[in-house]
Write a protein that holds these residues in place. Structure first.
Motif, PDB file in Angstrom:
ATOM      1  N   THR B  44       1.233  48.252 -52.756  1.00 32.31           N
ATOM      2  CA  THR B  44       2.243  47.203 -52.901  1.00 32.31           C
ATOM      3  C   THR B  44       2.013  46.192 -51.777  1.00 32.31           C
ATOM      4  O   THR B  44       1.444  46.538 -50.747  1.00 32.31           O
ATOM      5  N   ASP B  46       3.802  44.925 -49.452  1.00 32.66           N
ATOM      6  CA  ASP B  46       4.258  45.233 -48.091  1.00 32.66           C
ATOM      7  C   ASP B  46       3.451  46.362 -47.478  1.00 32.66           C
ATOM      8  O   ASP B  46       3.148  46.339 -46.284  1.00 32.66           O
ATOM      9  N   ARG B  47       3.046  47.340 -48.312  1.00 28.86           N
ATOM     10  CA  ARG B  47       2.232  48.426 -47.771  1.00 28.86           C
ATOM     11  C   ARG B  47       0.888  47.903 -47.315  1.00 28.86           C
ATOM     12  O   ARG B  47       0.361  48.301 -46.278  1.00 28.86           O
ATOM     13  N   GLU B  50       1.234  46.028 -44.044  1.00 28.55           N
ATOM     14  CA  GLU B  50       1.435  46.962 -42.922  1.00 28.55           C
ATOM     15  C   GLU B  50       0.120  47.560 -42.465  1.00 28.55           C
ATOM     16  O   GLU B  50      -0.209  47.608 -41.285  1.00 28.55           O
TER      17      GLU B  50
END
Lengths: 528, 317
Positions: B44, B46-47, B50
């Protein structure tokens, strides 16, 4: 549960990554045919699962996929080797048995309230982790916190869990007050992404409640585990040691089995079946499953934003022919709806068959008589590329031109969820769980970008119904929407094919699509 | 002579640096990055962001390259992006394993080719030499993986059962602990490279045999074998050393395919995995190693040529 190929690795065939020049593939396929033709004749014997295995022994298992990104982290596993290792080291609160019924595993009971907005989980007593700690409610809370706050793989499935609203009722019981009704919490807790770890867990020194304990691990190569003498079932595991070896290449894996380097392999390609059947020392285990490898049409972009075009695409496929040509008869018929074999699947919906006339007239009505599209495929799952090529040929009969473009897995995933017309692979999942991953807002595998207000409303409604019969009525409505308007083409559900040496016994046959009987090595062993 | 060597070494270092820049730029051009490769289907936005931050993939290309280069210069090849293990650990075993394969293959291929080359040269234009030439041509024409699979079918799975069909070493195991596993891969490599070596050796042998001094030695009544070994052979070595070195350097590439077919845990497999995973530190380390190998082999070849050609030795003084 979802699966990621590795680089390679990957998948019901994290196979065929890079270095796949046509020549290599051709050479290997040819070898497969030669080996099959030359191998002696022998009857494939019946299942060996009836005998209780002997105690002891070290089992070597070849699993397809894996890469240097392999992990033993209980809540970050993505690939087949990760899954196999996870199931050996850890446990979940509940799990699926061979026939897709949910049975309790670490939990003694998981009870929802009237509308599934509150769940009470009670753990079994006297279960210990590999480090001696007794399993209690704190460990479950720690695990959920870890997953949600770390945004790990299982976080999407636990989105309804409100960490601030978990109450520990006693050392073995906890009550979760969810953000909204979520009956799907039960299937979610069977997924390996929610494996339970102890408070203070460190993935570098993995500790779980599973039948095997960690011994050594080299990512991309192999891991070895030893028997857990304090496993909660004192008859099991039968084996003393379990060694799981990554294989990114089909042929090398098969050779490893034939040559005796490993005792079991998963995900045999249909073209390799004959070789194994021709060899008296090995057995095949083929199971019908609920896993699905759909074609994906993005419903928010031309040309598939027009529902008539989507319906036409679903009608122009000759499904039985695709099963024969793409999978070698190793699949069961699909009807464009996922969740088959699980409770709630609506068998009453008429099986779609090829109808070229209807397909052509729908395309004409949509103004897409000479439709031409590009299909992005990748060898990230069994027979995906072959299926793409078969579709391309079948489509030309309806006047549709499909140009198949094959990417390697890394490039494929770089654009995952952006391709307008592509394929995907998903483990056998309960209908609501699959819907949560694919077709509602926040879906992590939302490759079709399907979002329908009515569908979402039905999804929320179903999640609040704890009575199966009433819930199934709502599911039937959702499936009707899938059938008429969805973006998936699901022509078949591939079978799982595993192979093992005749010395080995106890292998289960799991309908989830997780190979080697849900990787349940605690029930497997050598013949006495 | 010393200045020659030093100059060549300096050039070698420069070449290595240029190689590292080119490879780094090439990996930047590929779609996706290590973060996406690790997360795969569960990537995803956001993953991915990160993990990219964690792996410093959001730094500029120049900053990333400089980070890596300064690490190398201080002796630390960095950490694998796929699993955060030190690169040294990730490729250490593989280097030893591949070196064993390559050195064994070279050690066997050179004498074998020399003998066949001598025989072929001595019997040139005869029927038996034609048979040798044609067979070698057929072997040269076959791609390595065909040779490798052919050997497996012949000696391992179908016809005979002498050797294991794959060469899977457990991590930490040394290749010499399981010599059985080495036979087929080494044979495949030897077969891949011998035809070229033979042609080279034969060519320079023929030239030597047709030279004036050999004719003189024959006329003087020396035994044929003495003429060949004492007079022709030493003069055949020099011209063939360079080409032999290039052919042996080719082994470094051939080892990738052979390792793949036999599932042999060497740097070939490691490099292929690393590229697919966009694991830049590992890719850089391995490519530098392979480049260094090539350069070293060529340097040795040049030195041999000089040693064997006194004329050149004097010229450089």
């Amino acid at each position: 549960m979802t699966e990621r190929p590795t680089e390679f690795e990957l998948s019901p065939g994290t196979r065929r990554q890079f270095l796949r020049t046509a020549g290599i593939t051709g050479g290997l396929l040819l070898t497969g045919d030669i080996l099959a033709a030359c191998g002696g004749d022998s009857e494939e014997s019946a299942d060996s699962a009836s005998e209780t295995p002997a105690r002891g022994g070290a089992l070597r298992v070849g699993v397809l996929g894996g890469s240097s990104a392999d992990t033993l982290d209980a809540n970050s596993g993505l690939t087949y080797p990760d899954t196999a290792r996870g199931i050996a080291l850890y446990d979940t609160l509940a799990r699926y048995d061979e026939d897709l019924n949910i049975e309790m595993s670490l939990a003694e009971s998981m009870e929802p309230n009237g509308d599934a907005s509150e769940w009470t989980i009670r753990l079994k007593p006297d279960i210990t982790f590999h480090n001696g700690k007794t399993l209690d409610a704190d460990d479950v809370i720690f695990t959920f916190t870890r997953i949600i706050e770390g945004n790990l793989v299982g976080a999407a499935g636990l989105a309804a869990v409100d960490l601030g609203n978990i109450r520990k009722l006693d050392s073995r019981t906890l009550r979760l007050k969810l953000r909204k009704p979520f009956v799907t919490l039960l299937p979610v807790s069977t997924q390996i992404a929610s494996q339970i770890v102890p408070v203070g867990y460190d993935a570098k020194a993995p500790v779980g409640t599973g039948p095997f304990k960690f011994k050594s691990f080299t990512p991309g190569k192999q891991s070895s585990f030893v028997r857990n003498p304090d496993f909660r079932d004192d008859r099991r595991p039968y084996l003393d040691e379990l060694i799981i070896i990554d294989f990114t290449d089909d042929s090398a894996r098969l050779n490893a089995l034939l040559g005796g380097t490993v005792d079991m392999i998963d995900q045999v390609a249909p073209s390799q079946r004959a070789t194994i059947q021709g060899n008296g020392e090995f057995s095949l285990s083929e199971t019908e499953t609920a896993q699905w490898t759909p074609f994906v049409m993005r419903v928010d972009a031309a040309p598939f934003d027009d529902v008539q075009v989507r319906q036409a695409m679903r009608l122009l496929i000759d499904r039985p022919q695709m099963i024969t040509q793409a999978t070698g008869e190793a699949a069961t018929l699909g009807n464009d709806i996922f969740g088959k074999l699980f409770p709630g699947y609506d068998e009453s919906i008429a099986q779609r068959e090829q109808d070229l006339d209807q397909a052509r007239s729908l395309l004409k009505a949509a103004g897409q008589e000479d439709l031409s599209v590009e299909l992005i495929t990748s060898p990230v799952a069994t027979n995906l590329v072959q299926a793409a090529q078969v579709l391309s040929e079948q489509a030309s009969d309806a006047g549709v031109t499909i140009e198949v473009k094959e990417l390697n897995p890394t490039d494929f995933f770089a654009g995952y969820t952006t391709w307008p017309f592509t394929q995907d692979f998903i483990f056998g999942l309960d209908y609501l769980l699959a819907a949560s991953y694919t077709q509602v807002p926040g879906a992590v595998l939302g490759t079709t970008h399907f979002e329908n207000a009515k569908y979402t409303k039905l999804y929320d409604e179903a999640n609040a119904l704890i009575e199966e019969a009433r819930r199934n009525e709502v599911l039937a409505e959702m499936q009707r929407i899938d059938y008429e308007q969805g973006g998936y083409i699901i022509p078949y559900f591939p079978n799982t094919i595993d192979a093992y040496s005749k010395n080995v016994t106890g292998l289960l046959q799991a309908k989830t699509g997780v190979p080697l009987g849900n990787y349940r090595f605690d029930v497997v062993g050598f013949r006495a | 002579m010393t200045t020659f060597v030093l100059r060549r070494l300096a050039l070698a270092v420069l070449t290595l640096w240029v190689v590292s820049v080119i490879i780094f730029l090439a990996t930047q051009v590929l779609p996706g990055d290590a973060a996406r490769a690790v997360l795969g289907q569960s990537a995803t936005p956001d993953r991915v962001a990160e993990l990219q931050a964690q792996l410093h993939l959001d730094d500029s290309a120049v900053a990333q390259y400089w980070n890596w280069l300064s690490g190398i210069l201080s002796g630390d090849p960095g950490q694998s992006l796929s699993n955060q293990r030190p690169v040294r650990d990730v490729i250490g075993d593989g280097i030893v394993n591949s070196l064993v394969l390559m050195l064994l293959a070279a050690a066997i291929a050179v004498p074998v080719a020399a003998v066949i080359g001598m025989v072929a040269a001595a019997r040139r234009d005869t029927r038996s030499e034609q048979v040798i030439s044609t067979s070698l041509l057929v072997i040269a024409a076959l791609p390595e993986f065909v040779l490798a699979i052919g050997l497996t079918v012949l000696f391992s799975t179908l016809v005979f059962d002498f050797f294991p069909s794959i060469s899977l070493l457990d991590p930490g195991q040394r290749p010499w602990d399981e010599p059985d596993l080495l036979v087929l891969p080494v044979t495949a490599l030897v077969m891949a490279v011998v035809p070229y070596l033979v042609r080279i050796m034969r060519g320079s042998m023929v030239e030597a045999l047709e030279s004036d001094y050999v004719e003189m030695a024959t006329l003087k009544g020396l035994r044929r074998s003495r003429v060949v070994t004492r007079h022709a052979l030493p003069n055949a070595v020099a011209p063939s050393a360079q080409a032999t070195a290039l052919a042996l350097a080719y082994l470094a590439g051939g080892v990738v395919v052979v390792e793949y077919v036999f599932a042999y845990p060497g740097i070939g497999q490691e490099l292929v995995s690393a590229i697919s995973a966009r694991d830049i530190p590992v890719i850089q380390a391995l490519t530098l190693l392979l480049a260094a190998f090539y350069i070293a082999v060529n340097l040795v070849a040049d030195l041999i040529t000089i040693l064997v050609t006194p004329r050149l030795r004097v010229a450089h003084r």
